[in-house]
Design an enzyme around this catalytic site. Sequence first.
Site, PDB file in Angstrom:
ATOM      1  N   CYS A 135       0.377  -1.093   0.076  1.00 23.37           N
ATOM      2  CA  CYS A 135       0.001  -0.271  -0.920  1.00 23.37           C
ATOM      3  C   CYS A 135       0.633   1.313   0.007  1.00 23.37           C
ATOM      4  O   CYS A 135       0.420   2.645  -0.353  1.00 23.37           O
ATOM      5  CB  CYS A 135      -1.278   0.622   0.921  1.00 23.37           C
ATOM      6  SG  CYS A 135      -1.705  -0.854   1.434  1.00 23.37           S
ATOM      7  N   HIS A 145      -3.287   7.088   2.257  1.00 26.99           N
ATOM      8  CA  HIS A 145      -4.030   5.575   1.847  1.00 26.99           C
ATOM      9  C   HIS A 145      -4.943   5.704   2.260  1.00 26.99           C
ATOM     10  O   HIS A 145      -5.622   5.582   3.074  1.00 26.99           O
ATOM     11  CB  HIS A 145      -2.712   4.774   1.890  1.00 26.99           C
ATOM     12  CG  HIS A 145      -3.523   3.884   1.946  1.00 26.99           C
ATOM     13  ND1 HIS A 145      -3.595   3.395   0.520  1.00 26.99           N
ATOM     14  CD2 HIS A 145      -2.844   2.573   2.701  1.00 26.99           C
ATOM     15  CE1 HIS A 145      -3.690   2.120   0.778  1.00 26.99           C
ATOM     16  NE2 HIS A 145      -3.707   1.619   1.647  1.00 26.99           N
ATOM     17  N   ASN A 191      -9.988   0.101  -0.432  1.00 29.23           N
ATOM     18  CA  ASN A 191      -8.191   0.268  -0.600  1.00 29.23           C
ATOM     19  C   ASN A 191      -7.665  -0.258  -1.744  1.00 29.23           C
ATOM     20  O   ASN A 191      -8.395  -1.680  -2.048  1.00 29.23           O
ATOM     21  CB  ASN A 191      -7.797  -1.023   0.543  1.00 29.23           C
ATOM     22  CG  ASN A 191      -6.593  -0.743   1.082  1.00 29.23           C
ATOM     23  OD1 ASN A 191      -5.781  -0.703   0.357  1.00 29.23           O
ATOM     24  ND2 ASN A 191      -6.149  -1.251   2.060  1.00 29.23           N
TER      25      ASN A 191
HETATM   26  O1  UT7 Z   1      -3.542  -1.037   3.447  1.00 29.49           O
HETATM   27  C1  UT7 Z   1      -2.682  -2.114   4.104  1.00 29.49           C
HETATM   28  C2  UT7 Z   1      -3.222  -1.663   5.795  1.00 29.49           C
HETATM   29  N1  UT7 Z   1      -4.902  -2.027   6.007  1.00 29.49           N
HETATM   30  C3  UT7 Z   1      -5.235  -1.689   7.566  1.00 29.49           C
HETATM   31  O2  UT7 Z   1      -4.461  -0.389   7.535  1.00 29.49           O
HETATM   32  C4  UT7 Z   1      -6.803  -1.901   7.607  1.00 29.49           C
HETATM   33  C5  UT7 Z   1      -6.356  -1.509   9.422  1.00 29.49           C
HETATM   34  N2  UT7 Z   1      -7.555  -2.612   9.896  1.00 29.49           N
HETATM   35  C6  UT7 Z   1      -8.741  -2.346   9.496  1.00 29.49           C
HETATM   36  O3  UT7 Z   1      -9.409  -1.472   8.259  1.00 29.49           O
HETATM   37  C7  UT7 Z   1      -9.761  -3.130  10.165  1.00 29.49           C
HETATM   38  O4  UT7 Z   1      -9.150  -3.454  11.325  1.00 29.49           O
HETATM   39  C8  UT7 Z   1     -10.549  -3.938   9.730  1.00 29.49           C
HETATM   40  C9  UT7 Z   1     -11.659  -3.059   9.007  1.00 29.49           C
HETATM   41  C10 UT7 Z   1     -10.171  -4.687   9.035  1.00 29.49           C
HETATM   42  C11 UT7 Z   1     -11.468  -4.565  10.991  1.00 29.49           C
HETATM   43  O5  UT7 Z   1     -12.635  -3.406  12.150  1.00 29.49           O
HETATM   44  P1  UT7 Z   1     -12.205  -4.368  13.763  1.00 29.49           P
HETATM   45  O6  UT7 Z   1     -13.368  -3.122  13.950  1.00 29.49           O
HETATM   46  O7  UT7 Z   1     -10.217  -3.865  13.784  1.00 29.49           O
HETATM   47  O8  UT7 Z   1     -12.646  -5.242  13.586  1.00 29.49           O
HETATM   48  P2  UT7 Z   1     -12.501  -7.216  13.780  1.00 29.49           P
HETATM   49  O9  UT7 Z   1     -11.082  -7.323  13.287  1.00 29.49           O
HETATM   50  O10 UT7 Z   1     -11.800  -6.441  15.660  1.00 29.49           O
HETATM   51  O11 UT7 Z   1     -13.517  -8.302  14.332  1.00 29.49           O
HETATM   52  C12 UT7 Z   1     -14.465  -6.968  15.230  1.00 29.49           C
HETATM   53  C13 UT7 Z   1     -15.374  -8.102  14.986  1.00 29.49           C
HETATM   54  C14 UT7 Z   1     -14.806  -9.719  15.255  1.00 29.49           C
HETATM   55  O12 UT7 Z   1     -16.558 -10.493  15.590  1.00 29.49           O
HETATM   56  P3  UT7 Z   1     -16.023 -11.783  17.135  1.00 29.49           P
HETATM   57  O13 UT7 Z   1     -14.933 -11.867  16.879  1.00 29.49           O
HETATM   58  O14 UT7 Z   1     -16.380 -10.124  18.067  1.00 29.49           O
HETATM   59  O15 UT7 Z   1     -17.157 -11.375  17.606  1.00 29.49           O
HETATM   60  C15 UT7 Z   1     -14.945 -10.591  13.329  1.00 29.49           C
HETATM   61  O16 UT7 Z   1     -14.922 -11.370  13.189  1.00 29.49           O
HETATM   62  O17 UT7 Z   1     -16.068  -8.126  13.369  1.00 29.49           O
HETATM   63  C16 UT7 Z   1     -15.809  -9.627  13.028  1.00 29.49           C
HETATM   64  N3  UT7 Z   1     -15.690  -9.147  11.437  1.00 29.49           N
HETATM   65  C17 UT7 Z   1     -17.045  -8.810  10.001  1.00 29.49           C
HETATM   66  N4  UT7 Z   1     -18.191  -8.670  11.010  1.00 29.49           N
HETATM   67  C18 UT7 Z   1     -19.481  -8.676   9.128  1.00 29.49           C
HETATM   68  C19 UT7 Z   1     -15.019  -8.753  10.533  1.00 29.49           C
HETATM   69  N5  UT7 Z   1     -15.174  -8.761   9.595  1.00 29.49           N
HETATM   70  C20 UT7 Z   1     -16.525  -9.092   9.567  1.00 29.49           C
HETATM   71  C21 UT7 Z   1     -17.493  -8.305   8.065  1.00 29.49           C
HETATM   72  N6  UT7 Z   1     -18.460  -8.119   8.388  1.00 29.49           N
HETATM   73  N7  UT7 Z   1     -17.240  -8.031   6.854  1.00 29.49           N
END
Ligand code: UT7
Length: 322
Positions: free
Chosen positions: A113, A249, A279
């Site tokens: 990225c 980004h 992204n």
């Molecule tokens: O470009 C390179 C750099 N990349 C980034 O900067 C990405 C960085 N990360 C992020 O943007 C975020 O961490 C995400 C968008 C990927 C995830 O958001 P989050 O607020 O960190 O969520 P999480 O990973 O802590 O997950 C929270 C919950 C989980 O469920 P439980 O374990 O709390 O029951 C996940 O299983 O959300 C669940 N989850 C989803 N639910 C519905 C994860 N993906 C999804 C989804 N739809 N697509």
Amino acid sequence: MSYARITGTGGYLPAKALTNAELEHLVDTTDAWITERTGIKKRHIAAPDETCCDLAERAARAALQMANRHPTDVDLIVLATTTPNHVFPSTACLLQQRLGVHGCAAFDIQAVCTGFIYALGVAERFVRTGGAKCALVVGAETLSRILNWEDRGTCVLFGDGAGAVVLEASDRPGILSTHLHADGRFAELLNVPYGVSSGYERLLAGEAFIQMKGNEVFKMAVNTLGRIVDETLEHNQIDQADIDWLIPHQANIRIIQATARKLKMPMERVVVTVEDHGNTSAASIPLALDVAVRDGRIREGDMVMMEAFGGGFTWGSALLRY
Ligand code: UT7
């Protein structure tokens, strides 16, 4: 003293837009979750026969047209991608052939990225030191090809596209500074773990997908981008208030908002495309730049800061007068 100035921008998105509502039918997700956690509403997906080079060519031709340059004026091509057409030759060489240019240096850069910032940093050094007069700098990705469409944690985040700039030698600035960093200790948090010389069987089996520990990447991204912004301001001896536009980004609206807060910039001065593009990795910054130049927000003389963070980890920034 010679500077490197951006004289044209271009962007291209594949025709197919995949909405959050459509994703609800593919994986266990909702429009509400994606919107709230990422800010993304849709992303573009390349057609099965559309390649990284196809997207790059469209963006490059648009940038050349804006710069009033013919492809034969180009004497350097630097193309950032994580999803090249082939193992080799580089997509930059394929693009060179498409444009009908022959002989000038052309190579790919792989910094995920942060790829466009790396490519800009490298090309800027060529131009500023007389190694090139008219460089084409491209970020192009077909990330949809390395997504696991059964993994809701990643497949909702990424999209395809390409952005490009023409960078020319000039007696007025230009790119003021670029800051490039990497730390390979964090490779495990965001990667495609199989490739040509490691896990080739898994690659052939079609199992080479993006894997990410999203939450850990998120925290690192916010902290690291805060530091790179400070480094850039300090290096140039300028204040937050001197920045007219922030082009981050486009990974997640919450990361973008956190960086804007750190810079005390109102969101009206931040170029945001994540809602419509998702992204697009190396393509995200040049695509966002092109959008803001073409809609008249970014004008000649404006002070622009770009910053990115990605797999590697890699991170970097560029400060420029448009
Ligand atoms: O470009 C390179 C750099 N990349 C980034 O900067 C990405 C960085 N990360 C992020 O943007 C975020 O961490 C995400 C968008 C990927 C995830 O958001 P989050 O607020 O960190 O969520 P999480 O990973 O802590 O997950 C929270 C919950 C989980 O469920 P439980 O374990 O709390 O029951 C996940 O299983 O959300 C669940 N989850 C989803 N639910 C519905 C994860 N993906 C999804 C989804 N739809 N697509």
